[in-house]
Scaffold this active site. Sequence first.
Site, PDB file in Angstrom:
ATOM      1  N   ASN A  13     -18.822  35.409 -46.097  1.00  0.00           N
ATOM      2  CA  ASN A  13     -18.429  34.007 -45.916  1.00  0.00           C
ATOM      3  C   ASN A  13     -17.772  33.562 -47.223  1.00  0.00           C
ATOM      4  O   ASN A  13     -18.464  33.295 -48.199  1.00  0.00           O
ATOM      5  CB  ASN A  13     -19.671  33.156 -45.608  1.00  0.00           C
ATOM      6  CG  ASN A  13     -19.347  31.671 -45.564  1.00  0.00           C
ATOM      7  OD1 ASN A  13     -18.185  31.276 -45.479  1.00  0.00           O
ATOM      8  ND2 ASN A  13     -20.380  30.840 -45.614  1.00  0.00           N
ATOM      9  N   LYS A  15     -16.286  30.887 -47.841  1.00  0.00           N
ATOM     10  CA  LYS A  15     -16.318  29.419 -48.049  1.00  0.00           C
ATOM     11  C   LYS A  15     -14.920  28.963 -48.476  1.00  0.00           C
ATOM     12  O   LYS A  15     -13.939  29.470 -47.963  1.00  0.00           O
ATOM     13  CB  LYS A  15     -17.395  29.045 -49.056  1.00  0.00           C
ATOM     14  CG  LYS A  15     -18.737  29.728 -48.743  1.00  0.00           C
ATOM     15  CD  LYS A  15     -19.878  29.198 -49.530  1.00  0.00           C
ATOM     16  CE  LYS A  15     -21.111  30.041 -49.242  1.00  0.00           C
ATOM     17  NZ  LYS A  15     -22.330  29.469 -49.700  1.00  0.00           N
ATOM     18  N   HIS A  99     -23.411  26.393 -40.218  1.00  0.00           N
ATOM     19  CA  HIS A  99     -23.793  26.759 -41.586  1.00  0.00           C
ATOM     20  C   HIS A  99     -24.480  25.559 -42.236  1.00  0.00           C
ATOM     21  O   HIS A  99     -24.099  24.413 -42.006  1.00  0.00           O
ATOM     22  CB  HIS A  99     -22.550  27.171 -42.388  1.00  0.00           C
ATOM     23  CG  HIS A  99     -22.895  27.806 -43.691  1.00  0.00           C
ATOM     24  ND1 HIS A  99     -23.255  27.066 -44.794  1.00  0.00           N
ATOM     25  CD2 HIS A  99     -22.975  29.108 -44.065  1.00  0.00           C
ATOM     26  CE1 HIS A  99     -23.530  27.894 -45.789  1.00  0.00           C
ATOM     27  NE2 HIS A  99     -23.368  29.139 -45.385  1.00  0.00           N
ATOM     28  N   GLU A 101     -24.297  24.295 -45.054  1.00  0.00           N
ATOM     29  CA  GLU A 101     -23.420  23.400 -45.839  1.00  0.00           C
ATOM     30  C   GLU A 101     -22.716  22.402 -44.925  1.00  0.00           C
ATOM     31  O   GLU A 101     -22.460  21.265 -45.315  1.00  0.00           O
ATOM     32  CB  GLU A 101     -22.420  24.236 -46.661  1.00  0.00           C
ATOM     33  CG  GLU A 101     -23.121  24.904 -47.834  1.00  0.00           C
ATOM     34  CD  GLU A 101     -22.456  26.171 -48.355  1.00  0.00           C
ATOM     35  OE1 GLU A 101     -21.318  26.467 -47.956  1.00  0.00           O
ATOM     36  OE2 GLU A 101     -23.108  26.874 -49.154  1.00  0.00           O
ATOM     37  N   GLU A 171     -30.719  31.889 -42.448  1.00  0.00           N
ATOM     38  CA  GLU A 171     -30.319  31.564 -43.820  1.00  0.00           C
ATOM     39  C   GLU A 171     -31.215  30.452 -44.375  1.00  0.00           C
ATOM     40  O   GLU A 171     -30.932  29.268 -44.162  1.00  0.00           O
ATOM     41  CB  GLU A 171     -28.868  31.086 -43.840  1.00  0.00           C
ATOM     42  CG  GLU A 171     -27.870  32.115 -43.359  1.00  0.00           C
ATOM     43  CD  GLU A 171     -26.532  31.941 -44.053  1.00  0.00           C
ATOM     44  OE1 GLU A 171     -26.078  32.909 -44.661  1.00  0.00           O
ATOM     45  OE2 GLU A 171     -25.963  30.841 -44.023  1.00  0.00           O
ATOM     46  N   GLY A 177     -26.777  30.420 -52.253  1.00  0.00           N
ATOM     47  CA  GLY A 177     -26.034  30.121 -53.476  1.00  0.00           C
ATOM     48  C   GLY A 177     -26.932  29.764 -54.663  1.00  0.00           C
ATOM     49  O   GLY A 177     -26.452  29.255 -55.670  1.00  0.00           O
ATOM     50  N   SER A 217     -28.215  34.573 -50.898  1.00  0.00           N
ATOM     51  CA  SER A 217     -28.183  35.350 -52.139  1.00  0.00           C
ATOM     52  C   SER A 217     -28.406  36.845 -51.924  1.00  0.00           C
ATOM     53  O   SER A 217     -29.025  37.511 -52.759  1.00  0.00           O
ATOM     54  CB  SER A 217     -29.176  34.787 -53.157  1.00  0.00           C
ATOM     55  OG  SER A 217     -28.848  33.438 -53.455  1.00  0.00           O
TER      56      SER A 217
HETATM   57  C1  PEP Z   1     -23.784  31.760 -47.179  1.00  0.00           C
HETATM   58  O1  PEP Z   1     -22.967  30.976 -47.577  1.00  0.00           O
HETATM   59  O2  PEP Z   1     -23.930  31.943 -45.965  1.00  0.00           O
HETATM   60  C2  PEP Z   1     -24.584  32.497 -48.161  1.00  0.00           C
HETATM   61  C3  PEP Z   1     -25.574  33.233 -47.740  1.00  0.00           C
HETATM   62  O3  PEP Z   1     -24.238  32.338 -49.473  1.00  0.00           O
HETATM   63  P1  PEP Z   1     -24.853  33.160 -50.730  1.00  0.00           P
HETATM   64  O4  PEP Z   1     -24.809  34.619 -50.357  1.00  0.00           O
HETATM   65  O5  PEP Z   1     -23.918  32.843 -51.861  1.00  0.00           O
HETATM   66  O6  PEP Z   1     -26.221  32.665 -50.934  1.00  0.00           O
END
Ligand code: PEP
Length: 257
Positions: A13, A15, A99, A101, A171, A177, A217
Amino acid sequence: MNLRYRKTIIAGNWKMNLNEEEARQFIRQLKPLAAEARWCDVVLCVPFLQIPAAVKAARGTKIAIGAQNCHYEPKGAYTGEISCGMLAEAGVKYVIIGHSERRRDSNESDALVNKKVLAALQFGLRPIICVGETLEMRDNDVTLDVVRMQVKTALRGVMLEQLRRVTIAYEPIWAIGTGYTATAQQANEVNSVIRQVLRDLYGARAARAVSILYGGSMNVSNARELLAQPDVDGGLIGGASLKTESFAKIIEAANQQ
Ligand code: PEP
């Protein structure tokens, strides 16, 4: 992972990162590495504007291109939105829906996520449905209830024959992040509860064929352990998907399980 029943998916992803030239270069570098990933599907969810270049660069490779959002209506007066039909026409195969975000910044509710999932399926896209709890929810011991409800609502109206095109990504919001990762046991616990919800809704056979990813992460150092869990069927990867080297190493880890 359980390769007997379902495929492993490693999805990046990006972003709001990487410009058109960087996207082309990333895919050019990833191509030979992705070709060796016999046991997993590789997906790159890129910003809308990079979709045409990414689709072109990925043509004839194992890499599928995804979007990071969609609108649920096929067309109309929805300023700034992109429909699932438009994405499909552009060559997009997957779309991230719900997601955290977007839930946080655009107030996306479970009901809206459900509308988007139905629209994506109607236009032949593969939704990657994101679910997960906040740290406060985890501390209050309501993670499993919250995730159960998110999954049930997201799948309302999804037919049994459509389920094979659905991917779910667990998630935990506190791990996205932040550098904090769920332990392999925490990830597997929630993923197996998600599979139980699928079993209750669609039966054991359909449920075991759905890929349930972990995101939060995931990186080169923790991927192997997370992916070794029986109910972790891949990763949705943000930060570590922005560099070909780290993303390729995660693909390699999935391929060696
Ligand atoms: C994500 O944006 O779905 C995500 C898991 O980000 P990160 O790997 O940076 O935590």
